[in-house]
Enzyme design. Structure first.
Site, PDB file in Angstrom:
ATOM      1  N   ASP A 247       0.852  -1.201   0.000  1.00 15.97           N
ATOM      2  CA  ASP A 247       0.000   0.000   0.000  1.00 15.97           C
ATOM      3  C   ASP A 247       0.884   1.246   0.000  1.00 15.97           C
ATOM      4  O   ASP A 247       2.028   1.200   0.454  1.00 15.97           O
ATOM      5  CB  ASP A 247      -0.833   0.055   1.293  1.00 15.97           C
ATOM      6  CG  ASP A 247      -1.971  -0.964   1.300  1.00 15.97           C
ATOM      7  OD1 ASP A 247      -2.127  -1.690   0.312  1.00 15.97           O
ATOM      8  OD2 ASP A 247      -2.699  -1.007   2.311  1.00 15.97           O
TER       9      ASP A 247
ATOM     10  N   ARG B  72      -0.551  -0.624  -8.650  1.00 13.28           N
ATOM     11  CA  ARG B  72      -1.960  -0.292  -8.410  1.00 13.28           C
ATOM     12  C   ARG B  72      -2.074   1.235  -8.390  1.00 13.28           C
ATOM     13  O   ARG B  72      -1.329   1.922  -7.688  1.00 13.28           O
ATOM     14  CB  ARG B  72      -2.409  -0.843  -7.071  1.00 13.28           C
ATOM     15  CG  ARG B  72      -3.842  -0.442  -6.705  1.00 13.28           C
ATOM     16  CD  ARG B  72      -4.053  -0.457  -5.193  1.00 13.28           C
ATOM     17  NE  ARG B  72      -3.817  -1.756  -4.640  1.00 13.28           N
ATOM     18  CZ  ARG B  72      -3.399  -1.956  -3.372  1.00 13.28           C
ATOM     19  NH1 ARG B  72      -3.183  -0.944  -2.564  1.00 13.28           N
ATOM     20  NH2 ARG B  72      -3.211  -3.162  -2.925  1.00 13.28           N
TER      21      ARG B  72
ATOM     22  N   ALA C 102      -5.667   8.584  -0.275  1.00 11.53           N
ATOM     23  CA  ALA C 102      -6.641   8.627   0.815  1.00 11.53           C
ATOM     24  C   ALA C 102      -6.217   9.494   1.996  1.00 11.53           C
ATOM     25  O   ALA C 102      -6.924   9.519   2.999  1.00 11.53           O
ATOM     26  CB  ALA C 102      -6.906   7.197   1.292  1.00 11.53           C
TER      27      ALA C 102
ATOM     28  N   LYS D 233     -10.436  18.082  -6.822  1.00 11.92           N
ATOM     29  CA  LYS D 233     -10.771  16.708  -7.205  1.00 11.92           C
ATOM     30  C   LYS D 233     -10.709  16.515  -8.738  1.00 11.92           C
ATOM     31  O   LYS D 233     -10.242  15.484  -9.222  1.00 11.92           O
ATOM     32  CB  LYS D 233     -12.164  16.362  -6.669  1.00 11.92           C
ATOM     33  CG  LYS D 233     -12.603  14.957  -7.005  1.00 11.92           C
ATOM     34  CD  LYS D 233     -13.909  14.604  -6.335  1.00 11.92           C
ATOM     35  CE  LYS D 233     -14.697  13.533  -7.052  1.00 11.92           C
ATOM     36  NZ  LYS D 233     -13.973  12.443  -7.677  1.00 11.92           N
TER      37      LYS D 233
HETATM   38  P1  FDA Z   1     -13.916   8.995  -5.578  1.00 11.34           P
HETATM   39  O1  FDA Z   1     -13.531   9.290  -4.176  1.00 11.34           O
HETATM   40  O2  FDA Z   1     -13.999  10.109  -6.564  1.00 11.34           O
HETATM   41  O3  FDA Z   1     -15.245   8.194  -5.546  1.00 11.34           O
HETATM   42  C1  FDA Z   1     -15.978   7.890  -6.734  1.00 11.34           C
HETATM   43  C2  FDA Z   1     -17.297   7.265  -6.332  1.00 11.34           C
HETATM   44  O4  FDA Z   1     -17.040   5.996  -5.720  1.00 11.34           O
HETATM   45  C3  FDA Z   1     -18.071   8.045  -5.245  1.00 11.34           C
HETATM   46  O5  FDA Z   1     -18.860   9.038  -5.804  1.00 11.34           O
HETATM   47  C4  FDA Z   1     -18.856   6.934  -4.602  1.00 11.34           C
HETATM   48  O6  FDA Z   1     -19.964   6.609  -5.408  1.00 11.34           O
HETATM   49  C5  FDA Z   1     -17.897   5.776  -4.610  1.00 11.34           C
HETATM   50  N1  FDA Z   1     -17.090   5.743  -3.377  1.00 11.34           N
HETATM   51  C6  FDA Z   1     -15.787   6.111  -3.225  1.00 11.34           C
HETATM   52  N2  FDA Z   1     -15.358   5.910  -1.964  1.00 11.34           N
HETATM   53  C7  FDA Z   1     -16.424   5.417  -1.290  1.00 11.34           C
HETATM   54  C8  FDA Z   1     -16.620   5.011   0.058  1.00 11.34           C
HETATM   55  N3  FDA Z   1     -15.641   5.077   0.972  1.00 11.34           N
HETATM   56  N4  FDA Z   1     -17.852   4.562   0.403  1.00 11.34           N
HETATM   57  C9  FDA Z   1     -18.852   4.476  -0.495  1.00 11.34           C
HETATM   58  N5  FDA Z   1     -18.719   4.844  -1.797  1.00 11.34           N
HETATM   59  C10 FDA Z   1     -17.528   5.314  -2.187  1.00 11.34           C
HETATM   60  N6  FDA Z   1      -5.344   4.872  -0.990  1.00 11.34           N
HETATM   61  C11 FDA Z   1      -4.079   5.135  -0.620  1.00 11.34           C
HETATM   62  O7  FDA Z   1      -3.739   6.283  -0.334  1.00 11.34           O
HETATM   63  N7  FDA Z   1      -3.159   4.118  -0.532  1.00 11.34           N
HETATM   64  C12 FDA Z   1      -3.473   2.834  -0.873  1.00 11.34           C
HETATM   65  O8  FDA Z   1      -2.613   1.943  -0.801  1.00 11.34           O
HETATM   66  C13 FDA Z   1      -4.792   2.547  -1.302  1.00 11.34           C
HETATM   67  N8  FDA Z   1      -5.164   1.299  -1.664  1.00 11.34           N
HETATM   68  C14 FDA Z   1      -6.399   1.091  -2.238  1.00 11.34           C
HETATM   69  C15 FDA Z   1      -6.708  -0.144  -2.791  1.00 11.34           C
HETATM   70  C16 FDA Z   1      -7.921  -0.326  -3.463  1.00 11.34           C
HETATM   71  C17 FDA Z   1      -8.232  -1.662  -4.060  1.00 11.34           C
HETATM   72  C18 FDA Z   1      -8.839   0.756  -3.562  1.00 11.34           C
HETATM   73  C19 FDA Z   1     -10.119   0.601  -4.295  1.00 11.34           C
HETATM   74  C20 FDA Z   1      -8.537   1.971  -2.985  1.00 11.34           C
HETATM   75  C21 FDA Z   1      -7.343   2.158  -2.313  1.00 11.34           C
HETATM   76  N9  FDA Z   1      -7.017   3.381  -1.748  1.00 11.34           N
HETATM   77  C22 FDA Z   1      -5.727   3.609  -1.337  1.00 11.34           C
HETATM   78  C23 FDA Z   1      -8.071   4.414  -1.528  1.00 11.34           C
HETATM   79  C24 FDA Z   1      -8.099   5.436  -2.654  1.00 11.34           C
HETATM   80  O9  FDA Z   1      -6.970   6.270  -2.578  1.00 11.34           O
HETATM   81  C25 FDA Z   1      -9.356   6.322  -2.561  1.00 11.34           C
HETATM   82  O10 FDA Z   1      -9.341   7.021  -1.348  1.00 11.34           O
HETATM   83  C26 FDA Z   1     -10.662   5.562  -2.666  1.00 11.34           C
HETATM   84  O11 FDA Z   1     -10.579   4.533  -3.611  1.00 11.34           O
HETATM   85  C27 FDA Z   1     -11.801   6.530  -3.083  1.00 11.34           C
HETATM   86  O12 FDA Z   1     -11.516   7.108  -4.308  1.00 11.34           O
HETATM   87  P2  FDA Z   1     -12.187   6.671  -5.696  1.00 11.34           P
HETATM   88  O13 FDA Z   1     -11.089   6.411  -6.661  1.00 11.34           O
HETATM   89  O14 FDA Z   1     -13.095   5.539  -5.494  1.00 11.34           O
HETATM   90  O15 FDA Z   1     -12.909   7.950  -6.243  1.00 11.34           O
END
Ligand code: FDA
Length: 311
Positions: free
Chosen positions: A133, A183, A188, A200
């Site tokens: 990660d 990945r 986050a 964003k």
């Molecule tokens: P975005 O936040 O724009 O969300 C898009 C849409 O997805 C939202 O509108 C909602 O519908 C849905 N969604 C997103 N998050 C949600 C939640 N928590 N609950 C419900 N719905 C949600 N980060 C990091 O810093 N280091 C890491 O090693 C990892 N590892 C990792 C592995 C995997 C498999 C995933 C999927 C994610 C991570 N992350 C991570 C987290 C990543 O950085 C990020 O914070 C989350 O994936 C949310 O961002 P999205 O890309 O989903 O887009």
């Protein structure tokens, strides 16, 4: 609100107290199949039945004692053996600060190497990768350095990069030259605008650009395997369309998501012929991780509030 939750994720006073409240525990259950490895393996088995692979991750970060890191390694070795004996399409996702990065980077490296070696020997055709990660920005250099050293010995070590950091484009260039397994996530943690895109829309645009780099003909030729980890439906569609135009077969595109988020979308991707992998976290140290999930989506806060009012 995002900043407030990300600050809360680092607050030890809250970390001690909040998990004691039943409404918080009930809310967490949506994203966590349970607190122990049995629960995570059972979830992995269920997901495998739907054609979805998994990443298992024991919650925990910034451990302070060597013995804690050793216990994490031993627990992961046991999980690897169980993945192997059940032939599950399942990898591990680990945090270096849980393997002792804050204590001693050589100790951390040795712990990672133990897991990589165990995963190689237990490897099934569909599994066997140890994914690192990416944590808070002060750890990025050390994480990439440990990844590079580990990959020189173990081809089954992979790393995560974050699209919100300005530096990631350069890091991706270097990972492509190494033929790494990567990945891609948005990121986050709470990062200052000096090092991360504050808007964003800019993060999303950078994500698309980095995905194009990681899936490019040059990257594929160099041996890169990319996992597109996002729940963002618009980005997924944009990347899938672009990949189709580039002639990349669907079964070579992997989309990763978190357990309990966008379940219907996970099934749709598999139905349409893409690969899908879900990260299943487990363990009792879930408070900082849960705060990061709340920060990602205001609707999760309403969900928490409903659990409070619902008794
Ligand atoms: P975005 O936040 O724009 O969300 C898009 C849409 O997805 C939202 O509108 C909602 O519908 C849905 N969604 C997103 N998050 C949600 C939640 N928590 N609950 C419900 N719905 C949600 N980060 C990091 O810093 N280091 C890491 O090693 C990892 N590892 C990792 C592995 C995997 C498999 C995933 C999927 C994610 C991570 N992350 C991570 C987290 C990543 O950085 C990020 O914070 C989350 O994936 C949310 O961002 P999205 O890309 O989903 O887009």
């Amino acid at each position: 609100m995002r900043t407030a939750f990300l600050k809360a994720s680092e607050n030890s006073w809250l970390r001690e107290r909040a998990p004691k409240h039943r409404f918080v525990r009930r809310s967490v259950a949506r994203f966590l199949p349970g607190e122990n490895a049995n629960d995570a393996l059972a979830a992995a088995r269920r997901l495998a039945g739907s054609g979805i692979s998994t990443l298992l991750s024991q919650l925990g970060e910034n451990i302070e004692l060597r013995s804690e890191a050793e216990a994490v390694v031993s627990q992961y070795r046991d999980v690897l053996a169980r993945i192997h004996s059940a032939s599950l399409p399942c990898d591990l996702s680990v945090k270096l600060t849980q393997l002792g990065l804050d204590l001693d980077s050589e100790f951390c490296f040795a712990n990672l190497a133990q897991l990589a070696e165990a995963a190689l020997s237990a490897s099934t055709p569909r599994g066997g990768t140890i994914w690192i990660d990416m944590e808070h920005s002060p750890y990025v250099d050390a994480t990439l350095e440990i990844h590079r050293g580990a990959r020189a010995k173990f081809p089954n070590v992979a790393v995560c990069v974050q699209a919100y950091l300005y530096r990631t484009e350069k890091d991706v260039e270097s990972l492509i030259a190494q033929g790494a397994t990567v990945r891609l996530v948005k990121g986050a943690y709470d990062e200052p605008s000096e090092i991360a895109f504050p808007k964003k829309s800019d993060v999303d645009e950078n994500y698309f650009r980095l995905a194009q780099m990681l899936l490019s003909a040059e990257a594929r030729k160099s041996g890169v395997r990319a996992a597109i980890a996002t729940h963002d439906g618009k980005l997924i569609a944009r990347i899938a369309d672009w990949a189709a135009a580039e002639g990349i077969p669907k079964d070579q595109l992997e989309f990763d998501m978190l357990y309990g988020i966008q379940r219907a979308e996970q099934l749709r991707l598999v139905r349409e012929g893409y690969r899908c992998r879900v990260l299943v976290s487990y363990g009792s140290y879930w408070f900082p991780w849960f705060m990061r999930r709340l920060a990602e989506r205001p609707a999760n806060v309403l969900f928490l509030a409903r659990n409070l009012w619902g008794g």
